[in-house]
Design a protein around this motif. Structure first.
Motif, PDB file in Angstrom:
ATOM      1  N   PRO A  38      -1.527 -32.376  -6.690  1.00  0.00           N
ATOM      2  CA  PRO A  38      -2.565 -33.046  -5.910  1.00  0.00           C
ATOM      3  C   PRO A  38      -1.925 -33.835  -4.769  1.00  0.00           C
ATOM      4  CG  PRO A  38      -3.034 -33.272  -8.243  1.00  0.00           C
ATOM      5  CD  PRO A  38      -1.649 -32.663  -8.134  1.00  0.00           C
ATOM      6  N   GLY A  39      -2.506 -33.730  -3.584  1.00  0.00           N
ATOM      7  CA  GLY A  39      -1.955 -34.390  -2.411  1.00  0.00           C
ATOM      8  C   GLY A  39      -1.058 -33.491  -1.572  1.00  0.00           C
ATOM      9  N   VAL A  97      -7.317 -29.506  -2.866  1.00  0.00           N
ATOM     10  CA  VAL A  97      -8.567 -30.246  -2.666  1.00  0.00           C
ATOM     11  C   VAL A  97      -9.115 -30.856  -3.953  1.00  0.00           C
ATOM     12  CG1 VAL A  97      -9.245 -29.011  -0.591  1.00  0.00           C
ATOM     13  CG2 VAL A  97      -9.939 -28.132  -2.821  1.00  0.00           C
ATOM     14  N   SER A  98      -8.322 -30.876  -4.998  1.00  0.00           N
ATOM     15  CA  SER A  98      -8.797 -31.468  -6.244  1.00  0.00           C
ATOM     16  C   SER A  98      -7.709 -32.360  -6.833  1.00  0.00           C
ATOM     17  CB  SER A  98      -9.161 -30.364  -7.248  1.00  0.00           C
ATOM     18  OG  SER A  98      -7.997 -29.649  -7.636  1.00  0.00           O
ATOM     19  N   ASP A  99      -8.033 -32.984  -7.946  1.00  0.00           N
ATOM     20  CA  ASP A  99      -7.052 -33.798  -8.662  1.00  0.00           C
ATOM     21  C   ASP A  99      -6.245 -32.954  -9.638  1.00  0.00           C
ATOM     22  OD1 ASP A  99      -7.856 -36.095  -7.352  1.00  0.00           O
ATOM     23  OD2 ASP A  99      -9.361 -36.580  -8.859  1.00  0.00           O
ATOM     24  N   GLU A 100      -6.429 -31.639  -9.559  1.00  0.00           N
ATOM     25  CA  GLU A 100      -5.755 -30.718 -10.472  1.00  0.00           C
ATOM     26  C   GLU A 100      -4.639 -29.982  -9.736  1.00  0.00           C
ATOM     27  OE1 GLU A 100      -7.082 -27.156 -13.552  1.00  0.00           O
ATOM     28  OE2 GLU A 100      -8.339 -27.597 -11.826  1.00  0.00           O
ATOM     29  N   GLN A 101      -3.543 -29.768 -10.422  1.00  0.00           N
ATOM     30  CA  GLN A 101      -2.429 -28.973  -9.909  1.00  0.00           C
ATOM     31  C   GLN A 101      -2.943 -27.570  -9.555  1.00  0.00           C
ATOM     32  OE1 GLN A 101       0.484 -27.643 -12.940  1.00  0.00           O
ATOM     33  NE2 GLN A 101       1.913 -28.984 -11.850  1.00  0.00           N
ATOM     34  N   VAL A 102      -2.457 -27.003  -8.463  1.00  0.00           N
ATOM     35  CA  VAL A 102      -2.811 -25.639  -8.065  1.00  0.00           C
ATOM     36  C   VAL A 102      -1.650 -24.717  -8.408  1.00  0.00           C
ATOM     37  CG1 VAL A 102      -3.342 -24.107  -6.121  1.00  0.00           C
ATOM     38  CG2 VAL A 102      -4.342 -26.404  -6.219  1.00  0.00           C
TER      39      VAL A 102
END
Length: 118
Positions: A38-39, A97-102
């Motif tokens: 995230p980020g 775009v989320s708080d989850e790892q991609v």
């Protein structure tokens, strides 16, 4: 010819801010697993390594986890998420775009060969 490799023992690992990729190289196929925290944003995390204003790597991808927003240099944009298969031409930025790892699987070599290399 018959080749088998395991992602448990990748041929290489490349670390960059807020992410990394692990790649296996085979005859006719380079395969990479990219992990973005995230980020993470390409223009902030990888551009300084690549030395280009936008990502110039072609991607054939499959999203395993998380959501990624992609904006092409021509202004076209969209999101990909779990289960999506996508093709992305050179000339883009992307970000989590989320708080989850991609987690993205990248086939055919673009990411495994050139991504995050100086």
């Amino acid at each position: 010819m018959f080749e088998v490799k395991t992602l448990d023992k990748p041929d290489e690992r490349r670390d960059f801010p807020s992410g990394h990729l692990e790649a296996v190289h085979m005859s006719g196929l380079d395969f990479a697993v990219a992990t973005f925290e995230p980020g993470w944003r390409w223009s902030e995390s990888v551009a300084p390594i690549a030395g280009t204003e936008s990502c110039q790597v072609h991607h054939n991808g499959y999203v395993v986890q998380g959501r990624l927003h992609i904006r092409m240099d021509d202004g076209a944009e969209g999101e990909v998420g779990p289960g999506d298969v996508f093709v992305c031409a050179p000339g883009h930025d992307a970000w989590v775009v989320s708080d989850e790892q991609v987690i993205v699987y990248d086939f055919a070599g673009g990411m495994a060969q050139e991504y995050a290399k100086a």
